[in-house]
Design a protein around this motif. Sequence first.
Motif, short mmCIF file in Angstrom:
data_model
loop_
_atom_site.label_atom_id
_atom_site.label_comp_id
_atom_site.label_asym_id
_atom_site.label_seq_id
_atom_site.Cartn_x
_atom_site.Cartn_y
_atom_site.Cartn_z
N VAL A 8 -77.70 50.61 -38.06
CA VAL A 8 -77.07 49.68 -39.00
C VAL A 8 -77.79 49.73 -40.35
N LEU A 9 -79.11 49.80 -40.33
CA LEU A 9 -79.88 49.90 -41.56
C LEU A 9 -79.55 51.19 -42.31
N ILE A 10 -79.43 52.28 -41.59
CA ILE A 10 -79.09 53.57 -42.21
C ILE A 10 -77.69 53.52 -42.81
N ALA A 11 -76.74 52.95 -42.07
CA ALA A 11 -75.37 52.86 -42.58
C ALA A 11 -75.30 51.98 -43.82
N GLY A 12 -76.00 50.85 -43.80
CA GLY A 12 -76.01 49.96 -44.97
C GLY A 12 -76.65 50.62 -46.18
N SER A 17 -76.21 53.17 -51.45
CA SER A 17 -76.55 54.28 -52.34
C SER A 17 -75.29 54.92 -52.92
N LEU A 18 -74.23 55.02 -52.12
CA LEU A 18 -72.97 55.54 -52.64
C LEU A 18 -72.39 54.60 -53.70
N ALA A 19 -72.49 53.31 -53.46
CA ALA A 19 -71.99 52.34 -54.45
C ALA A 19 -72.79 52.44 -55.75
N GLY A 20 -74.10 52.62 -55.65
CA GLY A 20 -74.92 52.78 -56.85
C GLY A 20 -74.59 54.05 -57.60
N ALA A 21 -74.35 55.13 -56.88
CA ALA A 21 -73.98 56.39 -57.54
C ALA A 21 -72.62 56.27 -58.22
#
Length: 126
Positions: A8-12, A17-21
Amino acid sequence: MTKIRLNVLIAGGTICSLAGAMYAFYTSGVAPSALGRFDWTFLPWVMVVFGGSGNNLGVLLGTFAFITLQKLIVSYKYALSFLPFDPVWLQYLLMGLVLLLILNFRPYGLIREKASYATKPNNMSM
Protein backbone atom coordinates in the motif's frame (compact mmCIF):
# COMPACT_ATOMS: atom_id res chain seq x y z
CA MET A 1 0.11 -7.93 7.30
CA THR A 2 3.42 -6.09 6.99
CA LYS A 3 3.70 -7.04 3.32
CA ILE A 4 0.24 -5.59 2.63
CA ARG A 5 1.19 -2.33 4.33
CA LEU A 6 4.40 -2.18 2.33
CA ASN A 7 2.49 -2.72 -0.92
CA VAL A 8 0.00 0.00 0.00
CA LEU A 9 2.87 2.37 0.80
CA ILE A 10 4.52 1.61 -2.55
CA ALA A 11 1.25 2.11 -4.45
CA GLY A 12 0.57 5.42 -2.67
CA GLY A 13 4.09 6.65 -3.35
CA THR A 14 3.78 5.71 -7.01
CA ILE A 15 0.49 7.56 -7.40
CA CYS A 16 1.87 10.65 -5.63
CA SER A 17 5.03 10.70 -7.72
CA LEU A 18 3.02 10.42 -10.94
CA ALA A 19 0.76 13.25 -9.77
CA GLY A 20 3.81 15.39 -9.01
CA ALA A 21 5.32 14.68 -12.41
CA MET A 22 2.04 15.53 -14.14
CA TYR A 23 1.83 18.78 -12.15
CA ALA A 24 5.38 19.68 -13.16
CA PHE A 25 4.56 19.11 -16.83
CA TYR A 26 1.32 21.08 -16.49
CA THR A 27 3.00 24.11 -14.94
CA SER A 28 6.23 23.80 -16.96
CA GLY A 29 8.27 23.46 -13.82
CA VAL A 30 8.04 23.48 -10.06
CA ALA A 31 9.51 26.10 -7.75
CA PRO A 32 9.43 25.82 -3.96
CA SER A 33 7.95 29.30 -3.65
CA ALA A 34 4.95 28.26 -5.78
CA LEU A 35 3.86 25.67 -3.24
CA GLY A 36 3.10 27.81 -0.22
CA ARG A 37 2.29 26.20 3.08
CA PHE A 38 -0.91 28.16 3.52
CA ASP A 39 -2.59 27.10 0.28
CA TRP A 40 -1.48 23.47 0.30
CA THR A 41 -1.76 22.53 3.97
CA PHE A 42 -3.76 25.02 6.01
CA LEU A 43 -6.69 25.64 3.67
CA PRO A 44 -7.47 21.93 3.07
CA TRP A 45 -7.34 21.39 6.83
CA VAL A 46 -9.78 24.28 7.34
CA MET A 47 -12.11 22.73 4.74
CA VAL A 48 -12.12 19.42 6.61
CA VAL A 49 -12.69 21.10 9.99
CA PHE A 50 -15.41 23.29 8.50
CA GLY A 51 -17.42 20.35 7.21
CA GLY A 52 -16.67 17.80 9.89
CA SER A 53 -13.81 15.36 9.80
CA GLY A 54 -15.87 12.32 10.69
CA ASN A 55 -17.62 11.69 7.40
CA ASN A 56 -17.14 12.23 3.70
CA LEU A 57 -20.37 14.15 3.17
CA GLY A 58 -19.31 16.69 5.79
CA VAL A 59 -15.94 17.15 4.11
CA LEU A 60 -17.61 17.65 0.71
CA LEU A 61 -20.10 20.12 2.17
CA GLY A 62 -17.35 21.95 4.04
CA THR A 63 -15.22 22.19 0.91
CA PHE A 64 -18.14 23.50 -1.13
CA ALA A 65 -19.09 26.06 1.53
CA PHE A 66 -15.47 27.13 2.02
CA ILE A 67 -14.78 27.60 -1.70
CA THR A 68 -18.06 29.49 -2.14
CA LEU A 69 -17.26 31.78 0.78
CA GLN A 70 -13.73 32.32 -0.47
CA LYS A 71 -14.91 33.23 -3.98
CA LEU A 72 -17.48 35.67 -2.57
CA ILE A 73 -14.82 37.35 -0.44
CA VAL A 74 -12.43 37.64 -3.39
CA SER A 75 -15.20 39.05 -5.60
CA TYR A 76 -16.42 41.71 -3.19
CA LYS A 77 -13.36 42.66 -1.16
CA TYR A 78 -12.47 45.71 -3.25
CA ALA A 79 -16.01 47.07 -2.92
CA LEU A 80 -15.27 47.52 0.78
CA SER A 81 -12.97 50.51 0.39
CA PHE A 82 -14.05 52.01 3.72
CA LEU A 83 -12.06 49.42 5.69
CA PRO A 84 -9.16 50.80 7.75
CA PHE A 85 -6.76 48.22 6.26
CA ASP A 86 -5.80 46.94 2.84
CA PRO A 87 -8.61 44.70 1.51
CA VAL A 88 -6.04 42.23 0.19
CA TRP A 89 -5.82 40.80 3.72
CA LEU A 90 -9.59 40.53 4.11
CA GLN A 91 -9.67 36.95 2.81
CA TYR A 92 -7.20 35.74 5.43
CA LEU A 93 -8.88 37.65 8.24
CA LEU A 94 -12.35 36.33 7.44
CA MET A 95 -11.15 32.75 6.96
CA GLY A 96 -9.44 32.91 10.35
CA LEU A 97 -12.60 34.33 11.89
CA VAL A 98 -14.72 31.58 10.33
CA LEU A 99 -12.31 28.94 11.63
CA LEU A 100 -12.46 30.38 15.15
CA LEU A 101 -16.26 30.51 15.06
CA ILE A 102 -16.53 26.93 13.83
CA LEU A 103 -14.10 25.66 16.46
CA ASN A 104 -15.92 27.53 19.24
CA PHE A 105 -19.55 26.90 18.38
CA ARG A 106 -19.53 23.71 16.28
CA PRO A 107 -16.30 21.83 17.01
CA TYR A 108 -17.64 18.75 15.21
CA GLY A 109 -18.15 20.71 11.95
CA LEU A 110 -21.28 21.24 9.89
CA ILE A 111 -22.19 17.54 9.95
CA ARG A 112 -21.51 15.35 12.97
CA GLU A 113 -19.54 12.15 12.77
CA LYS A 114 -21.70 9.06 12.62
CA ALA A 115 -21.69 6.99 15.77
CA SER A 116 -19.75 3.79 15.33
CA TYR A 117 -20.89 0.66 17.02
CA ALA A 118 -18.35 -1.68 18.50
CA THR A 119 -18.24 -5.00 16.75
CA LYS A 120 -17.27 -8.32 18.15
CA PRO A 121 -13.48 -8.65 17.98
CA ASN A 122 -12.19 -11.34 15.69
CA ASN A 123 -9.19 -13.53 16.25
CA MET A 124 -7.02 -11.91 13.60
CA SER A 125 -3.81 -10.40 14.90
CA MET A 126 -2.46 -7.18 13.47
